[in-house]
Write an enzyme that holds these catalytic residues in place. Structure first.
Site, PDB file in Angstrom:
ATOM      1  N   CYS A 141      -6.046   0.218   7.045  1.00 55.97           N
ATOM      2  CA  CYS A 141      -5.863   0.634   5.647  1.00 55.97           C
ATOM      3  C   CYS A 141      -6.999   1.566   5.208  1.00 55.97           C
ATOM      4  CB  CYS A 141      -5.790  -0.594   4.725  1.00 55.97           C
ATOM      5  SG  CYS A 141      -5.458  -0.115   3.009  1.00 55.97           S
ATOM      6  N   CYS A 155       0.842  -1.196   0.000  1.00 56.26           N
ATOM      7  CA  CYS A 155       0.000   0.000   0.000  1.00 56.26           C
ATOM      8  C   CYS A 155       0.885   1.256   0.000  1.00 56.26           C
ATOM      9  CB  CYS A 155      -0.881  -0.017   1.243  1.00 56.26           C
ATOM     10  SG  CYS A 155      -2.059   1.358   1.314  1.00 56.26           S
ATOM     11  N   HIS A 201      -2.314  -4.370   5.106  1.00 56.76           N
ATOM     12  CA  HIS A 201      -1.965  -3.890   6.455  1.00 56.76           C
ATOM     13  C   HIS A 201      -3.184  -3.442   7.246  1.00 56.76           C
ATOM     14  CE1 HIS A 201      -2.466   0.521   5.774  1.00 56.76           C
ATOM     15  NE2 HIS A 201      -2.322   0.150   4.513  1.00 56.76           N
ATOM     16  N   ASP A 237       0.496   3.672   1.799  1.00 60.56           N
ATOM     17  CA  ASP A 237       0.484   4.185   3.172  1.00 60.56           C
ATOM     18  C   ASP A 237       1.905   4.381   3.716  1.00 60.56           C
ATOM     19  OD1 ASP A 237       0.202   4.297   6.080  1.00 60.56           O
ATOM     20  OD2 ASP A 237      -1.876   3.710   5.716  1.00 60.56           O
ATOM     21  N   ARG A 257       2.979   4.409   6.568  1.00 63.89           N
ATOM     22  CA  ARG A 257       3.308   3.628   7.771  1.00 63.89           C
ATOM     23  C   ARG A 257       3.752   2.203   7.458  1.00 63.89           C
ATOM     24  NH1 ARG A 257      -2.498   4.378  10.277  1.00 63.89           N
ATOM     25  NH2 ARG A 257      -2.894   3.808   8.095  1.00 63.89           N
TER      26      ARG A 257
HETATM   27 ZN   LIG Z   1      -3.425   0.918   2.974  1.00 65.88          ZN
END
Ligand SMILES: [Zn+2]
Length: 224
Positions: free
Chosen positions: A107, A43, A104, A45, A47
């Protein structure tokens, strides 16, 4: 000229430390090209920094990151599908041996699709149509009657399962899996605990591999 100051500082640190201690490796990669054995799909993302999580350096993994770590179904090149282009390059040209889809916790992309299916709409011109790729797995989670954190976990993990199914819809991937040249895997990263769960495809369960032997699918070379 203006540039992002924090990035300049971090880049200069990289230049002095990482690049300086692996000069030969960078030269070799530049001259001989890349031969990664693993493709990671994760992703966008911030993190979930895949290279840091798996402790890999340059040349080790071929990576695609998109919203919600999705693999869209094969549409025979009818749309500008960058994930499909990366898959084709990784499997047909780089001959990677493993593709790992890493979903994850928390999300936002999966949550956006879940919200949409629950009738909540947001003025997103592009996000809704992209995350609709995850719809079948999320619908299944909603039908299970799960609620709250359990629903969130199911939607996120079903999205990984669905992406694996979509992978097998590409002829060049199904063909390579059939001959044993390629394996596909699913994994789930829990951000808060930094724990990693691998999908046992026979049992259809995510298994915590955080403190067991390191998975053989990941090259263990240390870089720093
Ligand atoms: Zn995500």
């Amino acid at each position: 000229m203006q540039f992002v100051k924090n990035l300049v500082n971090k880049y200069q640190h990289f230049l002095k430390k990482e690049r300086e201690s692996h000069k030969e490796l960078y030269r070799e990669l530049a001259q001989n090209g890349q031969k990664p054995e693993v493709m990671l799909i994760g992703c966008s993302d911030s993190r979930v920094p895949l290279e840091q999580i798996f402790n890999v350096g340059p040349g080790e993994v071929f990576t695609v990151r998109n919203v919600a770590a999705l693999v869209p179904p094969d549409d025979q090149g009818r749309t500008r599908n960058s994930t499909a282009a990366a898959l084709e390059y990784a499997v047909e040209h780089l001959k990677v041996k493993h593709i790992v889809v890493v979903g994850h916790s928390q999300c936002g992309g999966v949550a956006a699709c879940t919200d949409h299916l629950q009738g909540k709409t947001f003025p997103n011109q592009y996000i809704d149509s992209w995350v609709a790729v995850a719809k079948p797995g999320i619908e299944k989670a909603l039908q299970s009657g799960a609620q709250g954190a359990d629903l969130q976990l199911q939607t996120e993990q079903n999205t990984i399962r669905h992406s694996l199914q979509n992978l097998m819809g590409y002829d060049f991937i199904a063909g390579a899996v059939k001959t044993g040249e390629l394996e596909i895997h699913g994994a789930y990263f829990d951000i808060e605990k930094a724990r990693l769960f691998a999908l046992d495809q026979e049992k259809d369960q995510f298994v915590d591999i955080s403190y067991k032997e390191e998975p053989s699918i990941v090259n263990n070379r240390k870089f720093c």
